[in-house]
Scaffold this motif. Sequence first.
Motif, PDB file in Angstrom:
ATOM      1  N   LEU A 181     -21.689   7.066 -18.774  1.00 34.67           N
ATOM      2  CA  LEU A 181     -20.752   6.573 -17.892  1.00 34.67           C
ATOM      3  C   LEU A 181     -20.265   7.023 -16.290  1.00 34.67           C
ATOM      4  N   LEU A 182     -20.940   6.045 -15.598  1.00 32.54           N
ATOM      5  CA  LEU A 182     -19.485   7.090 -13.857  1.00 32.54           C
ATOM      6  C   LEU A 182     -18.909   6.832 -13.920  1.00 32.54           C
ATOM      7  N   THR A 183     -18.168   7.854 -13.407  1.00 29.71           N
ATOM      8  CA  THR A 183     -16.191   6.961 -13.230  1.00 29.71           C
ATOM      9  C   THR A 183     -16.820   6.360 -11.758  1.00 29.71           C
ATOM     10  N   PRO A 184     -15.670   5.346 -11.799  1.00 30.50           N
ATOM     11  CA  PRO A 184     -15.754   3.826 -10.767  1.00 30.50           C
ATOM     12  C   PRO A 184     -14.841   4.217  -9.162  1.00 30.50           C
ATOM     13  N   VAL A 185     -15.275   4.415  -8.581  1.00 32.70           N
ATOM     14  CA  VAL A 185     -14.341   4.992  -7.357  1.00 32.70           C
ATOM     15  C   VAL A 185     -13.785   2.902  -6.860  1.00 32.70           C
ATOM     16  N   LEU A 186     -12.463   3.294  -6.480  1.00 28.25           N
ATOM     17  CA  LEU A 186     -12.061   1.845  -5.701  1.00 28.25           C
ATOM     18  C   LEU A 186     -11.939   2.546  -4.263  1.00 28.25           C
ATOM     19  N   THR A 187     -12.275   2.075  -3.400  1.00 24.92           N
ATOM     20  CA  THR A 187     -12.481   1.696  -1.942  1.00 24.92           C
ATOM     21  C   THR A 187     -11.143  -0.030  -1.608  1.00 24.92           C
ATOM     22  N   VAL A 188     -10.253   1.153  -0.813  1.00 20.08           N
ATOM     23  CA  VAL A 188      -9.402  -0.001  -0.076  1.00 20.08           C
ATOM     24  C   VAL A 188      -9.879  -0.068   1.358  1.00 20.08           C
ATOM     25  N   ARG A 189      -9.809  -2.016   1.271  1.00 27.40           N
ATOM     26  CA  ARG A 189     -10.213  -2.550   2.710  1.00 27.40           C
ATOM     27  C   ARG A 189      -9.369  -3.573   2.780  1.00 27.40           C
ATOM     28  N   ALA A 190      -9.648  -4.248   3.678  1.00 29.44           N
ATOM     29  CA  ALA A 190      -8.740  -5.250   4.772  1.00 29.44           C
ATOM     30  C   ALA A 190      -8.062  -6.291   3.406  1.00 29.44           C
ATOM     31  N   SER A 191      -8.524  -6.295   1.939  1.00 30.29           N
ATOM     32  CA  SER A 191      -8.159  -7.767   1.219  1.00 30.29           C
ATOM     33  C   SER A 191      -6.864  -7.964   0.435  1.00 30.29           C
ATOM     34  N   SER A 192      -6.912  -6.757   0.389  1.00 31.06           N
ATOM     35  CA  SER A 192      -5.676  -6.226  -0.156  1.00 31.06           C
ATOM     36  C   SER A 192      -4.046  -5.525  -0.267  1.00 31.06           C
ATOM     37  N   GLY A 193      -3.106  -6.292  -0.364  1.00 30.84           N
ATOM     38  CA  GLY A 193      -1.749  -5.590  -0.203  1.00 30.84           C
ATOM     39  C   GLY A 193      -1.204  -5.997  -1.001  1.00 30.84           C
ATOM     40  N   PRO A 194       0.009  -5.000  -0.364  1.00 31.61           N
ATOM     41  CA  PRO A 194       1.680  -5.789  -1.315  1.00 31.61           C
ATOM     42  C   PRO A 194       1.584  -7.521  -1.946  1.00 31.61           C
ATOM     43  N   ARG A 195       2.475  -7.385  -2.568  1.00 25.90           N
ATOM     44  CA  ARG A 195       2.713  -8.889  -2.733  1.00 25.90           C
ATOM     45  C   ARG A 195       3.456  -9.800  -2.199  1.00 25.90           C
ATOM     46  N   ALA A 196       3.062 -10.838  -1.267  1.00 28.38           N
ATOM     47  CA  ALA A 196       4.021 -11.320  -0.380  1.00 28.38           C
ATOM     48  C   ALA A 196       5.969 -11.341  -0.015  1.00 28.38           C
ATOM     49  N   ALA A 197       6.182 -12.089  -1.604  1.00 27.75           N
ATOM     50  CA  ALA A 197       7.512 -11.887  -1.627  1.00 27.75           C
ATOM     51  C   ALA A 197       7.879 -10.431  -2.394  1.00 27.75           C
ATOM     52  N   LEU A 198       7.280  -9.426  -2.360  1.00 31.74           N
ATOM     53  CA  LEU A 198       8.024  -8.412  -2.359  1.00 31.74           C
ATOM     54  C   LEU A 198       8.675  -7.801  -0.699  1.00 31.74           C
ATOM     55  N   ARG A 199       7.432  -8.058   0.309  1.00 28.35           N
ATOM     56  CA  ARG A 199       7.692  -8.093   1.661  1.00 28.35           C
ATOM     57  C   ARG A 199       8.840  -7.552   2.119  1.00 28.35           C
ATOM     58  N   VAL A 200       9.705  -7.286   3.313  1.00 26.20           N
ATOM     59  CA  VAL A 200      10.622  -6.619   3.647  1.00 26.20           C
ATOM     60  C   VAL A 200      10.776  -7.972   4.248  1.00 26.20           C
ATOM     61  N   GLY A 201      11.360  -9.108   4.962  1.00 27.74           N
ATOM     62  CA  GLY A 201      11.236  -9.689   5.793  1.00 27.74           C
ATOM     63  C   GLY A 201      10.623 -11.289   5.480  1.00 27.74           C
ATOM     64  N   GLY A 202       9.944 -10.876   3.474  1.00 31.76           N
ATOM     65  CA  GLY A 202       8.859 -11.411   3.631  1.00 31.76           C
ATOM     66  C   GLY A 202       9.528 -12.662   2.319  1.00 31.76           C
TER      67      GLY A 202
END
Length: 192
Positions: A171-192
């Motif tokens: 079984l090959l180890t998966p690799v997650l590549t971070v791109r533009a579609s993920s970010g902090p939950r909106a309610a947790l942002r400063v001023g959000g």
Amino acid sequence: GLNCVDLDFAAAGALCVEHLAGLGHREIAVVGGSPGVYARHTGFAERTLGGLRERAALLGVGLLHRPCDGSHDAVAGVLARILDERPGVSAFVVQNESAVEPLLALLRRTGRAVPEDVSVVAVCPEAVAAQASVPLTAVAIPAQELGRRAVERLFARLAGPDGPEATGVELLTPVLTVRASSGPRAALRVGG
């Protein structure tokens, strides 16, 4: 006595949940493959879902799974159902490459910006993730590497059935590549 090379789909599912939970997401919806994929107990789909569920339970994250055919109408129905059942969903994991663009378009149409309002992570081929209308954070399915490793195992088996790579599961180890579609939950942002 069989030989198998595959992506560790359970670990891929777990990796998606870890990434989203690390960004503060507490409610995740999974847009899976078509219902037939689960009715046939297709290995990759079941293993991914198992990894998602196990890691979500471990991290105290709510997880809702909905199979989806991938057509625009099917994705629209699944999205409406998800938002009705879990209005607090702030992240999606997609394991149905045909559902990616319909989901992104429908989220925009409902006024949900990616990743500002909701995050989307996929388990899909690299080209699908990189070329999506919003480049997707994703665990790539490494088809070329899987094929190369399978051929190596085949030749090892032909050379001698007793060699270390003659049988077994890799079984090959998966690799997650971070791109533009993920970010902090909106309610947790400063001023959000």
